[in-house]
Scaffold this motif. Structure first.
Motif, short mmCIF file in Angstrom:
data_model
loop_
_atom_site.label_atom_id
_atom_site.label_comp_id
_atom_site.label_asym_id
_atom_site.label_seq_id
_atom_site.Cartn_x
_atom_site.Cartn_y
_atom_site.Cartn_z
N LEU A 1 2.33 10.19 -13.25
CA LEU A 1 1.93 9.09 -12.44
C LEU A 1 3.50 8.43 -11.71
CD1 LEU A 1 0.03 7.15 -10.81
CD2 LEU A 1 -0.11 5.88 -12.76
N ALA A 2 4.25 8.09 -12.89
CA ALA A 2 5.68 7.82 -12.50
C ALA A 2 6.20 8.41 -11.39
CB ALA A 2 6.51 7.47 -13.61
N GLN A 3 6.39 9.73 -11.55
CA GLN A 3 6.95 10.70 -10.54
C GLN A 3 6.19 10.72 -9.38
OE1 GLN A 3 7.00 14.65 -12.06
NE2 GLN A 3 8.23 15.39 -10.25
N MET A 4 5.05 10.44 -9.20
CA MET A 4 4.17 10.38 -7.78
C MET A 4 4.47 9.22 -7.14
SD MET A 4 0.03 10.69 -7.32
CE MET A 4 -0.33 9.09 -7.91
N GLU B 1 7.56 5.81 -3.47
CA GLU B 1 7.17 4.49 -2.97
C GLU B 1 8.00 3.48 -3.51
OE1 GLU B 1 4.07 1.99 -0.96
OE2 GLU B 1 4.84 4.12 -0.78
N ARG B 2 8.35 3.68 -5.00
CA ARG B 2 9.29 2.57 -5.48
C ARG B 2 10.50 2.52 -4.74
NH1 ARG B 2 13.52 2.16 -8.37
NH2 ARG B 2 13.77 4.32 -8.33
N VAL B 3 11.04 3.75 -4.37
CA VAL B 3 12.32 3.49 -3.30
C VAL B 3 12.15 3.07 -2.05
CG1 VAL B 3 14.16 5.18 -2.43
CG2 VAL B 3 13.31 5.83 -4.78
N LYS C 1 9.61 -2.16 -5.01
CA LYS C 1 8.56 -2.82 -6.24
C LYS C 1 8.86 -1.87 -7.40
CE LYS C 1 4.46 -3.92 -4.95
NZ LYS C 1 3.12 -4.11 -4.72
N ASP C 2 8.49 -2.48 -8.54
CA ASP C 2 8.68 -1.74 -9.73
C ASP C 2 7.52 -0.81 -10.20
OD1 ASP C 2 6.57 -3.22 -11.29
OD2 ASP C 2 7.90 -4.89 -11.38
N ALA D 1 -0.36 -0.54 -10.70
CA ALA D 1 -1.39 -1.48 -10.78
C ALA D 1 -2.22 -1.20 -9.24
CB ALA D 1 -0.91 -2.77 -11.05
N ASP D 2 -1.39 -1.25 -8.14
CA ASP D 2 -1.68 -1.12 -7.08
C ASP D 2 -2.68 0.21 -6.87
OD1 ASP D 2 -0.55 -3.47 -6.22
OD2 ASP D 2 1.16 -2.49 -5.24
#
Length: 264
Positions: free
Chosen positions: A192-195, A199-201, A205-206, A212-213
């Motif tokens: 999930l973090a990789q997915m 979007e994080r970059v 947002k952390d 959570a979104d």
């Protein structure tokens, strides 16, 4: 509550990252010898180093084996010490429309998600029964009860794990060996973090906020309104593997944050 598993040996399949590695770390922290498993020498070596960094005194056995076929499972079995605790964590998932999911895909999911656990339980549980103590755990999913429309093949394989777990618990009734399923919901694992990384970059947002979104967009019935951590899932598994959980067998234990909307 003090959990110790000194003198016990636990096998955690597919334990080179994510929930599997968190479970392996949790069991190692209780004093259990832990057998970790993955499909490549590099991933297994990396996971072993990470586990020993977290628990320097842990006893760790590392076995490379691909559990998507009978030959790979047998390779793992042939490399094992005696096993007191079996955590069937190996599994694959992916979005695919039902009408585009061919027989080969169905078979791939069945072999990995269901038959790996069948084969390992069939090989290892009889010795647990003979010793009068053991734990078998299947890492299923809330998707077993909340079948995703875009992953019917995955949901079906996870529902099958619940049936397998309950049936095996009945087969081992009164033996001192318990069999249970743990059902994670949306979890902030490596996948999930990789997915969410792009979007994080893009947004700055952390990862926790983005997760959570994601949960609220795709699993709006979540009561905790966020993704679980891998450690939160591992905590349930460690407990159910312990001597403290001796009266729990044949259960489907949810760590889904309340996503499944019922009271059972």
């Amino acid at each position: 509550m003090h959990i110790r598993l000194d003198g016990k040996t636990a096998l955690v399949t597919a334990s080179t990252g994510g929930i599997g590695l968190a479970i392996a770390k949790g069991l190692a922290a209780t004093g259990a010898q832990v057998v970790i498993n993955g499909r490549s020498e590099a991933s297994v070596a990396k996971a072993k180093a990470e586990l020993l960094a977290a628990a320097p005194s842990a006893s760790v056995v590392a076995v490379v084996a691909d559990l998507s076929n009978a030959e790979g499972v047998q390779q793992l079995i042939d490399s094992l010490p005696h096993i007191d605790i079996l955590v069937n964590n190996a599994g694959i998932y992916g979005v695919r429309d039902f009408f585009e999911t061919d027989d080969a895909c169905w078979d791939e999911y069945w072999q990995t998600n269901v038959m790996s656990g069948v084969r390992l339980s069939r090989a290892l549980a009889p010795a647990m029964q003979a010793r009068g103590w053991g734990r078998v755990v299947f890492i299923a999913s809330e998707s077993a009860r909340n079948i995703p429309a875009d992953m019917v093949h995955y949901g079906v394989s996870k529902t099958a794990q619940l049936a397998l777990s309950r049936g095996l618990a009945k087969r081992l009734a009164g033996s001192g060996v318990t069999v249970n399923s743990v059902l994670p919901g949306p979890t902030l694992s490596d996948g999930l973090a990789q997915m969410l990384e792009e979007e994080r970059v893009r947004t700055g947002k952390d990862i926790e906020a983005l997760a959570a979104d994601f949960v609220m967009a795709h699993r709006p019935t979540s009561l905790i309104q966020r993704a679980a951590t891998v450690d939160e899932v591992a905590n349930m598994v460690v407990y159910i593997c312990s001597t403290l959980a001796s009266a729990t067998s044949g259960a489907a234990l949810r760590v889904d944050g309340g996503v499944v909307d019922d009271i059972l």
